[in-house]
Scaffold this motif. Sequence first.
Motif, mmCIF file in Angstrom:
data_model
loop_
_atom_site.group_PDB
_atom_site.id
_atom_site.type_symbol
_atom_site.label_atom_id
_atom_site.label_comp_id
_atom_site.label_asym_id
_atom_site.label_seq_id
_atom_site.Cartn_x
_atom_site.Cartn_y
_atom_site.Cartn_z
ATOM 1 N N ARG A 108 -10.948 10.357 1.141
ATOM 2 C CA ARG A 108 -11.867 9.247 1.436
ATOM 3 C C ARG A 108 -13.216 9.767 1.916
ATOM 4 O O ARG A 108 -14.252 9.176 1.664
ATOM 5 C CB ARG A 108 -11.276 8.336 2.523
ATOM 6 N N LYS B 29 2.700 -5.556 4.344
ATOM 7 C CA LYS B 29 2.934 -4.506 5.330
ATOM 8 C C LYS B 29 4.433 -4.417 5.592
ATOM 9 O O LYS B 29 5.229 -5.026 4.861
ATOM 10 C CB LYS B 29 2.139 -4.795 6.601
ATOM 11 N N LEU C 132 -11.265 -4.303 7.307
ATOM 12 C CA LEU C 132 -10.208 -3.521 7.914
ATOM 13 C C LEU C 132 -10.660 -2.963 9.243
ATOM 14 O O LEU C 132 -10.463 -1.805 9.563
ATOM 15 C CB LEU C 132 -9.762 -2.424 6.936
ATOM 16 N N THR D 73 -2.641 4.876 -2.398
ATOM 17 C CA THR D 73 -3.579 5.006 -1.290
ATOM 18 C C THR D 73 -3.985 6.473 -1.196
ATOM 19 O O THR D 73 -3.124 7.353 -1.236
ATOM 20 C CB THR D 73 -2.903 4.572 0.028
ATOM 21 N N ILE E 40 2.796 5.465 8.867
ATOM 22 C CA ILE E 40 3.024 5.251 7.442
ATOM 23 C C ILE E 40 4.500 4.944 7.197
ATOM 24 O O ILE E 40 5.375 5.659 7.678
ATOM 25 C CB ILE E 40 2.567 6.505 6.662
ATOM 26 N N PRO E 41 4.796 3.876 6.462
ATOM 27 C CA PRO E 41 6.196 3.479 6.259
ATOM 28 C C PRO E 41 6.933 4.410 5.302
ATOM 29 O O PRO E 41 6.316 5.020 4.431
ATOM 30 C CB PRO E 41 6.075 2.077 5.645
ATOM 31 N N ASN F 89 -2.200 11.562 4.848
ATOM 32 C CA ASN F 89 -1.882 10.136 4.948
ATOM 33 C C ASN F 89 -2.136 9.375 3.634
ATOM 34 O O ASN F 89 -2.365 8.162 3.648
ATOM 35 C CB ASN F 89 -2.651 9.496 6.110
ATOM 36 N N GLY F 90 -2.122 10.097 2.529
ATOM 37 C CA GLY F 90 -2.291 9.454 1.233
ATOM 38 C C GLY F 90 -2.253 10.503 0.138
ATOM 39 O O GLY F 90 -2.024 11.690 0.396
ATOM 40 N N ARG G 16 0.878 -1.175 0.000
ATOM 41 C CA ARG G 16 0.000 0.000 0.000
ATOM 42 C C ARG G 16 0.914 1.223 0.000
ATOM 43 O O ARG G 16 2.081 1.113 0.353
ATOM 44 C CB ARG G 16 -0.892 0.009 1.236
ATOM 45 N N GLY G 17 0.422 2.401 -0.358
ATOM 46 C CA GLY G 17 1.310 3.555 -0.289
ATOM 47 C C GLY G 17 0.703 4.807 -0.877
ATOM 48 O O GLY G 17 0.164 4.790 -1.983
ATOM 49 N N GLY G 18 0.784 5.877 -0.090
ATOM 50 C CA GLY G 18 0.299 7.153 -0.581
ATOM 51 C C GLY G 18 0.903 8.305 0.196
ATOM 52 O O GLY G 18 1.046 8.231 1.417
ATOM 53 N N GLU H 91 4.718 -0.812 10.631
ATOM 54 C CA GLU H 91 3.259 -0.822 10.750
ATOM 55 C C GLU H 91 2.743 -0.273 12.084
ATOM 56 O O GLU H 91 1.784 0.490 12.119
ATOM 57 C CB GLU H 91 2.719 -2.238 10.517
ATOM 58 N N MET I 77 -3.952 -8.044 9.662
ATOM 59 C CA MET I 77 -4.675 -6.762 9.691
ATOM 60 C C MET I 77 -4.996 -6.309 11.110
ATOM 61 O O MET I 77 -5.679 -5.294 11.309
ATOM 62 C CB MET I 77 -5.956 -6.871 8.862
HETATM 63 N N1 5AD Z 1 1.084 4.442 2.905
HETATM 64 C C1 5AD Z 1 1.377 3.156 3.182
HETATM 65 N N2 5AD Z 1 0.536 2.331 3.820
HETATM 66 C C2 5AD Z 1 -0.650 2.830 4.208
HETATM 67 N N3 5AD Z 1 -1.680 2.257 4.852
HETATM 68 C C3 5AD Z 1 -2.649 3.176 4.987
HETATM 69 N N4 5AD Z 1 -2.264 4.342 4.460
HETATM 70 C C4 5AD Z 1 -1.023 4.159 3.956
HETATM 71 C C5 5AD Z 1 -0.104 4.978 3.266
HETATM 72 N N5 5AD Z 1 -0.387 6.246 2.990
HETATM 73 C C6 5AD Z 1 -1.706 0.852 5.244
HETATM 74 C C7 5AD Z 1 -1.418 0.611 6.703
HETATM 75 C C8 5AD Z 1 -2.770 0.258 7.267
HETATM 76 C C9 5AD Z 1 -3.431 -0.406 6.097
HETATM 77 C C10 5AD Z 1 -4.924 -0.471 6.164
HETATM 78 O O1 5AD Z 1 -3.015 0.360 5.011
HETATM 79 O O2 5AD Z 1 -0.579 -0.528 6.773
HETATM 80 O O3 5AD Z 1 -2.704 -0.590 8.369
#
Ligand code: 5AD
Length: 483
Positions: free
Chosen positions: A100, A326, A219, A94, A334-335, A123-124, A66-68, A330, A294
């Motif tokens: 959202r 993940k 989720l 994301t 956000i990574p 956060n995205g 995931r990533g944003g 986590e 999760m």
């Molecule tokens: N970047 C990376 N991972 C994200 N998550 C939510 N937003 C981001 C983001 N911007 C991931 C997290 C969360 C899962 C539902 O999505 O790991 O636990």
Amino acid sequence: RPLSQERIPDDVFEAMRRENLARWPTGKEVVLEEAIELHKRLPRHKRLAYVMRRAVDEGRCLTQPRGGFGTFRLQLELMQILDKEGLADIVPTTTDSYTRNEQWALAQKGIEESERAGRSMLNGYPIVNYGVAVSRQLIEAIDKPAIMLTGTAMPKLTAEIGFAAGYSGYLGSGIAYTSSYIKELSIEEGIRNYQYLDRLAALYQEHGVELHRRQPGFLTGTNIPPCIAITTCVLDALLAAAQGVKNYGLEMGQTLHLVQDAAAVRACQELVQEYLRKAGYTDVFTPVTLLHWMGAWPHDDAQSAALVVYGGTLAAIAGAVSVTTKTTHEAFGIPTPQANAEGLRMTRMAIYLARRIRLDALPEFQFEVELIKREVRPIIDRTLEMGDGDAAVGTVRAFEAGVLDIPWSPNRWCKSRVMPARDADGCLRILDPGLMPFPKEVLEIHEERLKRRAKKEGVPFGPELAVSSVYEISEPLAKLMSD
Ligand code: 5AD
């Protein structure tokens, strides 16, 4: 129009789209003919529908993170790192929480603050604000298919922009997201919003562009036994198929029990096809994806790394078509792009190591597959009956009656009487069925196994079993060593 599963008629849908696209200035950039041309020009390996079908043919398990981030620049860099350094098979975007919740004016402020701060204050990625032309550059910058991850029960404008920008996948569904992500939106509204999205995917399909739609699993951050996840997979799939969707993925969070997860993937695949065929849909492709844990994650790096790797192992052995990854970050938020890429590579290596292992011949596996089917069918059958055969009407009524239920749901229209817990062997079971119509013989199996755990741990057979199961995986290693 009264709620029903019926395909939205052409003229009605056209009017709905006009109204939807007028809600924010970038809606003007969506021109269907141009979007179709764009998708047709994408090479096959950048189309998610094709890439998912090929993975099934080749028996491969794909990785997807995931990533944003809050600005175009940061998002571009992130997607390139996930593609090149993480070797992701599918590259995500994301969206942020304002997007959202359709608060685009606030997202705009977030962009400006991020620009000023020189780092992401969202956060995205706020895709609606950036719009079609800008976001197309993200697709151009990578050499993989891209998927929208938008964690919302209100996807209508985001999906229009995303598809027009060249995203070929979209995660989300009316039942799963509405029951796990939002308090004040009814299941009916959530279903209607996703009927729009599924109808839009079908519109592209009618013009020769196959998009990948995907159901998101749950989720809620807590334990969801396979039978509950699969019940919603089946119903969401029926709703999507009714709008004309042909390529529909299904996601489930890992239970972390190898045999139960493998059984869940098999049972999900078979039950979804069983009910689609019964309803007359014989050509819907439904690959299953597993999600790395999760629930709550440990704070310790080494412990989380184990969970990432194990998640790859589970997905490979279960025969999942893809796994959503993940990272060791986590528990903290956000990574970074680098940690995200490492999570992908750890998972990829684990998949490689376990790629030839299957459990088909194992009696415990066969038992679990059959058990899940005995759990799911009565719930689906009752739900469809309550809607006189209509999956949309039946779903709303079944939630009202508690026949469909989700543990610890934030949604007001969901009773959340059902309660799961881990049993003596580590499988997720039903501790309290609430009002869900599970057969008696099935509940006896669950109860026997949960009682065995209660006895072993010297705790009463009751809600405490459920609560400790929610926190278990995030406990410090020293505490887990006593078992
Ligand atoms: N970047 C990376 N991972 C994200 N998550 C939510 N937003 C981001 C983001 N911007 C991931 C997290 C969360 C899962 C539902 O999505 O790991 O636990």
